[in-house]
Structure formats: structure tokens, C-alpha cells
Design a protein around this motif. Structure first.
Motif, PDB file in Angstrom:
ATOM      1  N   ALA A 192     -22.257  -5.924   1.914  1.00 51.26           N
ATOM      2  CA  ALA A 192     -22.606  -4.508   2.095  1.00 51.26           C
ATOM      3  C   ALA A 192     -22.497  -3.708   0.803  1.00 51.26           C
ATOM      4  O   ALA A 192     -23.238  -2.741   0.596  1.00 51.26           O
ATOM      5  N   ASN A 242     -16.650 -15.706   7.897  1.00 51.11           N
ATOM      6  CA  ASN A 242     -16.687 -14.761   6.778  1.00 51.11           C
ATOM      7  C   ASN A 242     -15.624 -13.675   6.878  1.00 51.11           C
ATOM      8  O   ASN A 242     -15.272 -13.057   5.882  1.00 51.11           O
ATOM      9  N   GLY A 243     -15.133 -13.413   8.092  1.00 53.12           N
ATOM     10  CA  GLY A 243     -14.184 -12.337   8.274  1.00 53.12           C
ATOM     11  C   GLY A 243     -12.760 -12.674   7.874  1.00 53.12           C
ATOM     12  O   GLY A 243     -11.918 -11.776   7.759  1.00 53.12           O
ATOM     13  N   ASP A 264     -22.834 -11.572   9.521  1.00 56.00           N
ATOM     14  CA  ASP A 264     -21.686 -10.754   9.140  1.00 56.00           C
ATOM     15  C   ASP A 264     -21.966 -10.237   7.743  1.00 56.00           C
ATOM     16  O   ASP A 264     -21.879 -10.976   6.760  1.00 56.00           O
ATOM     17  N   THR A 265     -22.324  -8.973   7.645  1.00 55.62           N
ATOM     18  CA  THR A 265     -22.738  -8.404   6.363  1.00 55.62           C
ATOM     19  C   THR A 265     -21.610  -7.670   5.632  1.00 55.62           C
ATOM     20  O   THR A 265     -21.856  -6.983   4.646  1.00 55.62           O
ATOM     21  N   SER A 266     -20.382  -7.830   6.102  1.00 63.50           N
ATOM     22  CA  SER A 266     -19.285  -7.040   5.543  1.00 63.50           C
ATOM     23  C   SER A 266     -19.071  -7.307   4.061  1.00 63.50           C
ATOM     24  O   SER A 266     -18.698  -6.403   3.309  1.00 63.50           O
ATOM     25  N   ARG A 267     -19.304  -8.544   3.607  1.00 65.23           N
ATOM     26  CA  ARG A 267     -19.024  -8.882   2.210  1.00 65.23           C
ATOM     27  C   ARG A 267     -20.217  -8.669   1.289  1.00 65.23           C
ATOM     28  O   ARG A 267     -20.064  -8.714   0.073  1.00 65.23           O
ATOM     29  N   VAL A 273     -28.290  -7.113   9.429  1.00 64.69           N
ATOM     30  CA  VAL A 273     -27.729  -8.157  10.290  1.00 64.69           C
ATOM     31  C   VAL A 273     -28.885  -8.938  10.897  1.00 64.69           C
ATOM     32  O   VAL A 273     -29.813  -8.365  11.481  1.00 64.69           O
TER      33      VAL A 273
END
Length: 264
Positions: free
Chosen positions: A81, A11-12, A76-79, A92
Motif C-alpha cells: 500500500a 503476508n500478515g 493482502d495489499t497491506s505491505r 485487492v
């Protein structure tokens, strides 16, 4: 997505956002149709497993309203958030390795997640355990072995190259523990998990701009692995990406099988 050993589609990476957009364009209408059919509405407590992007989470938030709750989890919650405002909470969590974050959900949903999880059995048990009596589970996953071709109409060298790269992609997934025939097993697995009124269907895009966008982003994301594994040369990949960009090929995806049922 959830954690796997050597997960191929991180995902990163930059291309992940493009992939999420393409997947949403392809599969959101099917997912939303099923969620509507399950009756999602005001006040529901929902768990979106392996949320990845925001499209399904945002749709659920509108449906449940201020009296409901949507828990979106991923390793991976970056997208996702950006969606973290009431009624959405982002956390997470690894569904294949951890206990359910909570219990008594009205709905648990996962799309294109479990096929990649090493301990799929534990993940599915966790999702069922998290449901209240009468709660609904909707699991949607691909079955690349059911339809393995990028170009089902393989009528020329461009399509042959595309299918060779798709075969290599499938091998890379399998080498990392993905179950490429998982989708077809979902109805049986839901019944074996004790769910009632189990049903399933499948959606199989054959040609669309979103298929091309998904293919371009995916191949750019894994090009180093394709070259390292000896599946294709850099020149092969550049030629394939140019063919995709031309818009002259009909590109398909693997069928997405949706299965749903209720906890007794």
C-alpha cells in the motif's frame, strides 16, 4: 502472494516483512535484468501480480514514468500500500479465482506466486488474457524439487538438521497444494498458452546473508506448524536458528526459474 487454502506464509505475520526484504535482496537483480531485457520503459502499462512487497512495483514505476501505469494486485495489499501513488495503483485481487482486473497490458509479471495458487492454470490464462497483442509476460517461480536442500554441502550435524527442517517445510507446502516442481514447467506452459519467443533461465543462490535472513524469518514464521506436524521439536528449531545466526553454514534457496514470452 495470492489466496490459497491454508497458505503457509501469511503476508500478515510479523516475519513476512523480513521475508520480503530477503527475497528482494536475493532476486531483484535477476528480475530487473529480465524486465530491462523486455524493454520496459516510459508509458508502459504493467500489471504486477501478487505484488507482496514494494521493490518490484517501485522499480516499474520509475521505468514507466508519469505517462505509464503500474497496477499492483494481491489478496493482502497491506505491505504494498505504501507504493500507491501515481503511476501506481494498488488493488485487492485474487489471480487464481477472479477475472483479469483489466486488459491491454504491455507487461504482466508474477514472482514466486503461481507455485502457491491452487488453480494455477486459471491464473496463467488470466495473465495471458490481460496482455495486449505483442505484450510481454514474465513469470518467475521456484522449483524446490529441483534443488531440495537448504545445505547442498551436508557435511555435519548442523547441515543435516537444516536439511531435515527444509524437507519438513517442503512437505507442509505440498500439503497445502503448492506445486514444488512448477518452475521447470514454465517454458512449456507459456508456449501452450500461445506465447511466442519463449525463453527461460534460472538463478540459484548458494550462500549469502540474504539466504540466512530468509531462512531465519521463514522458520520463525512456521515454527508452530513444524512442531504440530511432528517434524521438529522446539529445541530442534531453536538450535537451528542459532546455527543460522552463527553465519557458519552455507545456506541455499530453491532455484528461481524465469520464463518470458510475447502474446501473438
Amino acid at each position: 502472494m495470492t489466496r490459497t487454502d491454508g497458505y503457509l506464509l501469511d503476508n500478515g505475520q510479523t516475519e513476512a516483512g523480513e521475508r520480503f526484504d530477503a527475497l528482494a535482496a536475493l532476486f531483484d537483480p535477476t528480475t530487473f535484468r529480465h524486465l530491462e531485457g523486455l524493454g520496459v520503459g516510459p508509458g508502459w502499462r504493467c500489471w504486477e501480480v501478487g505484488a507482496g512487497g514494494t521493490s518490484v512495483v517501485s522499480w516499474l514505476a520509475k521505468k514507466v514514468g508519469p505517462t505509464g501505469r503500474v497496477l499492483a494486485t494481491d489478496i493482502d495489499t497491506s505491505r504494498v500500500a505504501a507504493a500507491a501513488r501515481p503511476p501506481v495503483q494498488v488493488r485487492v485481487h485474487d489471480v487464481g479465482a477472479e477475472d483479469p482486473p483489466e486488459a491491454a497490458f504491455d507487461l504482466v509479471h508474477a514472482r514466486l506466486v503461481l507455485v502457491h495458487v491452487p488453480d494455477r492454470e486459471r491464473a496463467l490464462r488470466s495473465m495471458v488474457k490481460a496482455l495486449r497483442p505483442g505484450g510481454r509476460l514474465l513469470v518467475e517461480d521456484a522449483d524446490p524439487a529441483l534443488q531440495p536442500l537448504l545445505c547442498p554441502d551436508e557435511h555435519g550435524p548442523e547441515q543435516q538438521l537444516a536439511n531435515r527442517l527444509r524437507q519438513g517445510f517442503r512437505q507442509l507446502l505440498a500439503d497445502r497444494g503448492a506445486d514444488l516442481a512448477y518452475g521447470r514447467r514454465l517454458p512449456r506452459l507459456l508456449r501452450e498458452a500461445g506465447l511466442r519467443r519463449v525463453e527461460a533461465d534460472a538463478y540459484f543462490p548458494v550462500s549469502s546473508p540474504a539466504c540466512a535472513a530468509l531462512e531465519s524469518a521463514t522458520v520463525r514464521q512456521i515454527r508452530d506448524q513444524l512442531v504440530t506436524a511432528g517434524i521438529a521439536t522446539a529445541k530442534d528449531i531453536d538450535r537451528h536458528l542459532a546455527n543460522v545466526a552463527s553465519g557458519a553454514m552455507d545456506l541455499a534457496t530453491a532455484p528461481m526459474i524465469s520464463a518470458w514470452g510475447r502474446k501473438g
